[in-house]
Design a protein around this motif. Structure first.
Motif, PDB file in Angstrom:
ATOM      1  N   GLN A  33      29.940  38.782   4.042  1.00 33.71           N
ATOM      2  CA  GLN A  33      29.249  39.826   2.845  1.00 33.71           C
ATOM      3  C   GLN A  33      27.654  39.472   2.754  1.00 33.71           C
ATOM      4  OE1 GLN A  33      32.689  38.570   0.344  1.00 33.71           O
ATOM      5  NE2 GLN A  33      32.735  40.900   0.221  1.00 33.71           N
ATOM      6  N   CYS A  34      27.001  39.074   3.552  1.00 29.51           N
ATOM      7  CA  CYS A  34      25.591  38.553   3.397  1.00 29.51           C
ATOM      8  C   CYS A  34      24.671  40.059   3.366  1.00 29.51           C
ATOM      9  CB  CYS A  34      24.838  37.517   4.404  1.00 29.51           C
ATOM     10  SG  CYS A  34      24.824  38.519   5.845  1.00 29.51           S
ATOM     11  N   ALA A  35      23.436  39.919   2.905  1.00 35.03           N
ATOM     12  CA  ALA A  35      22.300  40.880   2.716  1.00 35.03           C
ATOM     13  C   ALA A  35      21.258  40.479   3.476  1.00 35.03           C
ATOM     14  CB  ALA A  35      22.317  41.349   1.493  1.00 35.03           C
ATOM     15  N   ILE A  36      20.598  41.243   4.549  1.00 37.44           N
ATOM     16  CA  ILE A  36      19.384  40.975   5.024  1.00 37.44           C
ATOM     17  C   ILE A  36      18.268  42.143   4.825  1.00 37.44           C
ATOM     18  CG2 ILE A  36      18.198  40.733   7.215  1.00 37.44           C
ATOM     19  CD1 ILE A  36      21.729  40.127   7.038  1.00 37.44           C
ATOM     20  N   ILE A  37      17.416  41.565   3.952  1.00 46.33           N
ATOM     21  CA  ILE A  37      16.452  42.582   3.067  1.00 46.33           C
ATOM     22  C   ILE A  37      14.974  42.158   3.732  1.00 46.33           C
ATOM     23  CG2 ILE A  37      15.741  43.578   0.971  1.00 46.33           C
ATOM     24  CD1 ILE A  37      18.580  42.178   0.157  1.00 46.33           C
ATOM     25  N   GLY A  38      13.980  43.280   3.647  1.00 45.69           N
ATOM     26  CA  GLY A  38      12.820  43.189   3.901  1.00 45.69           C
ATOM     27  C   GLY A  38      11.954  44.519   4.336  1.00 45.69           C
ATOM     28  N   HIS A  39      10.632  44.227   4.626  1.00 48.56           N
ATOM     29  CA  HIS A  39      10.118  45.733   5.008  1.00 48.56           C
ATOM     30  C   HIS A  39       9.833  45.516   6.605  1.00 48.56           C
ATOM     31  CE1 HIS A  39       8.779  45.958   0.593  1.00 48.56           C
ATOM     32  NE2 HIS A  39       8.970  47.291   1.015  1.00 48.56           N
ATOM     33  N   TYR A  40      10.337  46.535   7.252  1.00 45.80           N
ATOM     34  CA  TYR A  40      10.226  46.667   8.509  1.00 45.80           C
ATOM     35  C   TYR A  40       9.905  48.009   8.951  1.00 45.80           C
ATOM     36  CZ  TYR A  40      11.355  45.691  13.404  1.00 45.80           C
ATOM     37  OH  TYR A  40      11.210  45.595  14.976  1.00 45.80           O
ATOM     38  N   GLU A  41       8.807  47.914   9.843  1.00 44.76           N
ATOM     39  CA  GLU A  41       8.409  49.443  10.301  1.00 44.76           C
ATOM     40  C   GLU A  41       7.998  50.419   8.994  1.00 44.76           C
ATOM     41  OE1 GLU A  41      10.812  50.914  13.281  1.00 44.76           O
ATOM     42  OE2 GLU A  41      10.223  49.607  14.657  1.00 44.76           O
ATOM     43  N   ASN A  42       7.173  49.696   8.105  1.00 41.31           N
ATOM     44  CA  ASN A  42       6.825  50.430   6.757  1.00 41.31           C
ATOM     45  C   ASN A  42       8.105  51.112   6.050  1.00 41.31           C
ATOM     46  OD1 ASN A  42       4.128  50.229   7.405  1.00 41.31           O
ATOM     47  ND2 ASN A  42       4.195  51.789   8.983  1.00 41.31           N
ATOM     48  N   ALA A  43       9.061  50.644   6.197  1.00 37.30           N
ATOM     49  CA  ALA A  43      10.275  50.953   5.130  1.00 37.30           C
ATOM     50  C   ALA A  43      11.195  49.794   4.667  1.00 37.30           C
ATOM     51  CB  ALA A  43      11.260  51.932   5.769  1.00 37.30           C
ATOM     52  N   VAL A  44      11.810  49.889   3.609  1.00 39.38           N
ATOM     53  CA  VAL A  44      12.603  48.674   3.134  1.00 39.38           C
ATOM     54  C   VAL A  44      13.950  48.893   4.139  1.00 39.38           C
ATOM     55  CG1 VAL A  44      14.163  47.745   1.400  1.00 39.38           C
ATOM     56  CG2 VAL A  44      11.852  48.787   1.105  1.00 39.38           C
ATOM     57  N   GLU A  45      14.230  47.502   4.736  1.00 33.72           N
ATOM     58  CA  GLU A  45      15.375  47.446   5.681  1.00 33.72           C
ATOM     59  C   GLU A  45      16.314  46.846   4.702  1.00 33.72           C
ATOM     60  OE1 GLU A  45      15.693  46.790  10.280  1.00 33.72           O
ATOM     61  OE2 GLU A  45      15.235  44.809   8.867  1.00 33.72           O
ATOM     62  N   TRP A  46      17.594  47.165   4.647  1.00 32.09           N
ATOM     63  CA  TRP A  46      18.656  46.465   3.956  1.00 32.09           C
ATOM     64  C   TRP A  46      19.716  46.330   4.595  1.00 32.09           C
ATOM     65  CZ3 TRP A  46      17.479  46.051  -1.700  1.00 32.09           C
ATOM     66  CH2 TRP A  46      18.327  45.226  -2.200  1.00 32.09           C
ATOM     67  N   LEU A  47      20.159  45.485   5.485  1.00 39.75           N
ATOM     68  CA  LEU A  47      21.370  45.396   6.486  1.00 39.75           C
ATOM     69  C   LEU A  47      22.337  44.468   5.769  1.00 39.75           C
ATOM     70  CD1 LEU A  47      19.081  44.772   9.594  1.00 39.75           C
ATOM     71  CD2 LEU A  47      19.958  46.880   8.635  1.00 39.75           C
ATOM     72  N   ASN A  48      23.592  44.877   6.385  1.00 39.20           N
ATOM     73  CA  ASN A  48      24.755  43.878   6.400  1.00 39.20           C
ATOM     74  C   ASN A  48      24.716  43.062   7.458  1.00 39.20           C
ATOM     75  OD1 ASN A  48      26.237  45.165   8.310  1.00 39.20           O
ATOM     76  ND2 ASN A  48      27.036  46.684   6.814  1.00 39.20           N
TER      77      ASN A  48
END
Length: 119
Positions: A33-48
């Protein structure tokens, strides 16, 4: 094995899993159930976890002779919670990752990854 050693082993598993697109290693390092979050290619990336692993696998493995870059810059443990700041490389990019970890059923696991992609 001390908590510090166990945490460092999970971080190694994570970095090597990314470097060599090793799905099993990444599944073992990250909580389902983790989250991986950051800016990638000028957009917020919010992944499971599954989206993150799919992205790593799609990028592909580094050559087998690659020496993964990993520099643990900070490790803070309080009871069953820990925070790790680590510098690592992936697909020719340098990242600083902030990993939140929790000891669940006697095993440390990454429950959150907040990253910064250096330009």
């Amino acid at each position: 094995m001390s908590d510090q050693q166990a945490i460092e082993a999970v971080v190694h598993l994570y970095v090597e899993g990314m470097t060599f697109a090793n799905e099993a290693a990444l599944r073992k390092a990250f909580h389902p159930q983790c989250a991986i979050i950051g800016h990638y290619e000028n957009a917020v990336e919010w992944l499971n976890r599954e989206e993150f692993i799919a992205a790593i696998v799609a990028e592909g493995s580094a050559p087998p002779t690659t020496q993964p870059h990993m520099d643990i810059q900070m490790l803070d443990i309080v009871g069953d919670a820990a925070s790790v700041k680590v510098s690592d490389d992936f697909a020719g990019m340098r990242f600083t990752d902030y990993l939140s970890m929790l000891k669940i059923d006697g095993r440390w696991t990454i429950v959150n990854k907040l990253y910064y992609l250096h330009t």
